[in-house]
Write a protein that holds these residues in place. Structure first.
Motif, PDB file in Angstrom:
ATOM      1  N   LEU A   1      -2.185 -32.933   5.755  1.00  0.00           N
ATOM      2  CA  LEU A   1      -2.917 -32.773   7.010  1.00  0.00           C
ATOM      3  C   LEU A   1      -2.266 -31.637   7.784  1.00  0.00           C
ATOM      4  O   LEU A   1      -1.048 -31.628   7.976  1.00  0.00           O
ATOM      5  CB  LEU A   1      -2.866 -34.046   7.852  1.00  0.00           C
ATOM      6  N   GLU A   2      -3.082 -30.680   8.225  1.00  0.00           N
ATOM      7  CA  GLU A   2      -2.587 -29.635   9.105  1.00  0.00           C
ATOM      8  C   GLU A   2      -3.186 -29.882  10.488  1.00  0.00           C
ATOM      9  O   GLU A   2      -4.390 -30.103  10.621  1.00  0.00           O
ATOM     10  CB  GLU A   2      -2.965 -28.242   8.603  1.00  0.00           C
ATOM     11  N   VAL A   3      -2.329 -29.868  11.499  1.00  0.00           N
ATOM     12  CA  VAL A   3      -2.748 -30.113  12.879  1.00  0.00           C
ATOM     13  C   VAL A   3      -2.532 -28.835  13.675  1.00  0.00           C
ATOM     14  O   VAL A   3      -1.439 -28.264  13.660  1.00  0.00           O
ATOM     15  CB  VAL A   3      -1.924 -31.264  13.516  1.00  0.00           C
ATOM     16  N   ALA A   4      -3.562 -28.386  14.381  1.00  0.00           N
ATOM     17  CA  ALA A   4      -3.460 -27.249  15.294  1.00  0.00           C
ATOM     18  C   ALA A   4      -3.432 -27.816  16.704  1.00  0.00           C
ATOM     19  O   ALA A   4      -4.365 -28.502  17.119  1.00  0.00           O
ATOM     20  CB  ALA A   4      -4.651 -26.314  15.121  1.00  0.00           C
ATOM     21  N   ALA A   5      -2.325 -27.570  17.439  1.00  0.00           N
ATOM     22  CA  ALA A   5      -2.176 -28.147  18.777  1.00  0.00           C
ATOM     23  C   ALA A   5      -1.598 -27.134  19.759  1.00  0.00           C
ATOM     24  O   ALA A   5      -0.821 -26.258  19.364  1.00  0.00           O
ATOM     25  CB  ALA A   5      -1.285 -29.379  18.721  1.00  0.00           C
ATOM     26  N   THR A   6      -1.974 -27.278  21.011  1.00  0.00           N
ATOM     27  CA  THR A   6      -1.431 -26.439  22.080  1.00  0.00           C
ATOM     28  C   THR A   6      -0.501 -27.223  22.998  1.00  0.00           C
ATOM     29  O   THR A   6       0.181 -26.622  23.828  1.00  0.00           O
ATOM     30  CB  THR A   6      -2.567 -25.827  22.923  1.00  0.00           C
ATOM     31  N   ASP A   7      -0.456 -28.528  22.865  1.00  0.00           N
ATOM     32  CA  ASP A   7       0.400 -29.369  23.705  1.00  0.00           C
ATOM     33  C   ASP A   7       1.862 -29.120  23.355  1.00  0.00           C
ATOM     34  O   ASP A   7       2.274 -29.352  22.219  1.00  0.00           O
ATOM     35  CB  ASP A   7       0.049 -30.841  23.489  1.00  0.00           C
ATOM     36  N   PRO A   8       2.684 -28.645  24.309  1.00  0.00           N
ATOM     37  CA  PRO A   8       4.083 -28.359  23.998  1.00  0.00           C
ATOM     38  C   PRO A   8       4.884 -29.598  23.591  1.00  0.00           C
ATOM     39  O   PRO A   8       5.879 -29.481  22.880  1.00  0.00           O
ATOM     40  CB  PRO A   8       4.635 -27.735  25.278  1.00  0.00           C
TER      41      PRO A   8
ATOM     42  N   GLU B   1      -6.127 -25.166   1.250  1.00  0.00           N
ATOM     43  CA  GLU B   1      -4.935 -25.792   0.677  1.00  0.00           C
ATOM     44  C   GLU B   1      -4.650 -27.164   1.293  1.00  0.00           C
ATOM     45  O   GLU B   1      -4.210 -28.073   0.609  1.00  0.00           O
ATOM     46  CB  GLU B   1      -3.705 -24.895   0.854  1.00  0.00           C
ATOM     47  N   ALA B   2      -4.867 -27.315   2.597  1.00  0.00           N
ATOM     48  CA  ALA B   2      -4.681 -28.613   3.243  1.00  0.00           C
ATOM     49  C   ALA B   2      -5.885 -29.491   2.918  1.00  0.00           C
ATOM     50  O   ALA B   2      -7.007 -29.004   2.778  1.00  0.00           O
ATOM     51  CB  ALA B   2      -4.538 -28.457   4.753  1.00  0.00           C
ATOM     52  N   ASP B   3      -5.646 -30.782   2.777  1.00  0.00           N
ATOM     53  CA  ASP B   3      -6.751 -31.704   2.510  1.00  0.00           C
ATOM     54  C   ASP B   3      -7.602 -31.919   3.747  1.00  0.00           C
ATOM     55  O   ASP B   3      -8.787 -32.226   3.646  1.00  0.00           O
ATOM     56  CB  ASP B   3      -6.192 -33.039   2.007  1.00  0.00           C
ATOM     57  N   SER B   4      -6.992 -31.755   4.930  1.00  0.00           N
ATOM     58  CA  SER B   4      -7.719 -31.926   6.178  1.00  0.00           C
ATOM     59  C   SER B   4      -7.049 -31.082   7.258  1.00  0.00           C
ATOM     60  O   SER B   4      -5.828 -30.929   7.268  1.00  0.00           O
ATOM     61  CB  SER B   4      -7.725 -33.406   6.589  1.00  0.00           C
ATOM     62  N   LEU B   5      -7.852 -30.533   8.168  1.00  0.00           N
ATOM     63  CA  LEU B   5      -7.353 -29.742   9.280  1.00  0.00           C
ATOM     64  C   LEU B   5      -7.851 -30.377  10.571  1.00  0.00           C
ATOM     65  O   LEU B   5      -9.057 -30.544  10.754  1.00  0.00           O
ATOM     66  CB  LEU B   5      -7.840 -28.297   9.156  1.00  0.00           C
ATOM     67  N   LEU B   6      -6.919 -30.759  11.435  1.00  0.00           N
ATOM     68  CA  LEU B   6      -7.250 -31.417  12.694  1.00  0.00           C
ATOM     69  C   LEU B   6      -7.066 -30.438  13.837  1.00  0.00           C
ATOM     70  O   LEU B   6      -5.967 -29.904  14.026  1.00  0.00           O
ATOM     71  CB  LEU B   6      -6.350 -32.643  12.899  1.00  0.00           C
ATOM     72  N   ASP B   7      -8.105 -30.194  14.602  1.00  0.00           N
ATOM     73  CA  ASP B   7      -8.045 -29.312  15.759  1.00  0.00           C
ATOM     74  C   ASP B   7      -7.742 -30.145  16.994  1.00  0.00           C
ATOM     75  O   ASP B   7      -8.624 -30.808  17.538  1.00  0.00           O
ATOM     76  CB  ASP B   7      -9.373 -28.575  15.921  1.00  0.00           C
ATOM     77  N   ALA B   8      -6.475 -30.102  17.430  1.00  0.00           N
ATOM     78  CA  ALA B   8      -6.062 -30.846  18.627  1.00  0.00           C
ATOM     79  C   ALA B   8      -5.754 -29.877  19.763  1.00  0.00           C
ATOM     80  O   ALA B   8      -5.071 -30.239  20.718  1.00  0.00           O
ATOM     81  CB  ALA B   8      -4.853 -31.715  18.303  1.00  0.00           C
ATOM     82  N   ARG B   9      -6.275 -28.652  19.665  1.00  0.00           N
ATOM     83  CA  ARG B   9      -6.041 -27.663  20.723  1.00  0.00           C
ATOM     84  C   ARG B   9      -6.678 -28.145  22.021  1.00  0.00           C
ATOM     85  O   ARG B   9      -7.798 -28.635  22.030  1.00  0.00           O
ATOM     86  CB  ARG B   9      -6.611 -26.310  20.322  1.00  0.00           C
ATOM     87  N   GLY B  10      -5.933 -28.006  23.108  1.00  0.00           N
ATOM     88  CA  GLY B  10      -6.442 -28.401  24.417  1.00  0.00           C
ATOM     89  C   GLY B  10      -6.232 -29.865  24.741  1.00  0.00           C
ATOM     90  O   GLY B  10      -6.508 -30.298  25.852  1.00  0.00           O
ATOM     91  N   LEU B  11      -5.750 -30.645  23.778  1.00  0.00           N
ATOM     92  CA  LEU B  11      -5.512 -32.068  24.028  1.00  0.00           C
ATOM     93  C   LEU B  11      -4.069 -32.285  24.473  1.00  0.00           C
ATOM     94  O   LEU B  11      -3.148 -31.677  23.936  1.00  0.00           O
ATOM     95  CB  LEU B  11      -5.780 -32.894  22.765  1.00  0.00           C
ATOM     96  N   ALA B  12      -3.879 -33.157  25.456  1.00  0.00           N
ATOM     97  CA  ALA B  12      -2.544 -33.453  25.984  1.00  0.00           C
ATOM     98  C   ALA B  12      -1.999 -34.731  25.366  1.00  0.00           C
ATOM     99  O   ALA B  12      -2.751 -35.564  24.863  1.00  0.00           O
ATOM    100  CB  ALA B  12      -2.596 -33.581  27.503  1.00  0.00           C
TER     101      ALA B  12
END
Length: 99
Positions: A55-62, A23-34
């Protein structure tokens, strides 16, 4: 080899994702990036996308919880929401009009 997907590659659909796979045109994996890398990578990815694209972004940075909506407001993109799944938060952004 660590087995982690490099941030430049788009990961497979995650359980906590905001949208069904494809469904998203692009998925960005930003997990582990500060900070500020999740925003900088989202900015770069959005620059290459058409206005209105998702754009869907997956992130772990709080700090991304603050940074991504602020970036969208400043850059003219639409922040559509977020969803947390354990340590990962998924953010959905609609690309704004060309400037």
């Amino acid at each position: 080899m660590t087995g982690k997907t490099p941030p430049e590659q788009e990961p497979e659909q995650e359980t906590g994702s905001l949208l069904p796979k494809g469904e998203a045109d692009s998925l960005l994996d930003a997990r582990g990036l500060a900070c500020p890398l999740p925003v900088l990578k989202a900015r770069k990815r959005l620059m290459g996308m058409a206005p209105g694209a998702l754009l869907e972004v997956a992130a772990t940075d709080p700090v991304a919880i603050i940074d991504l909506p602020h970036f969208c407001a400043e850059a003219g993109h639409e922040f559509l929401g977020k969803k947390s799944d354990g340590p990962v938060t998924y953010y959905l952004i609609r690309r704004g009009a060309q400037t």
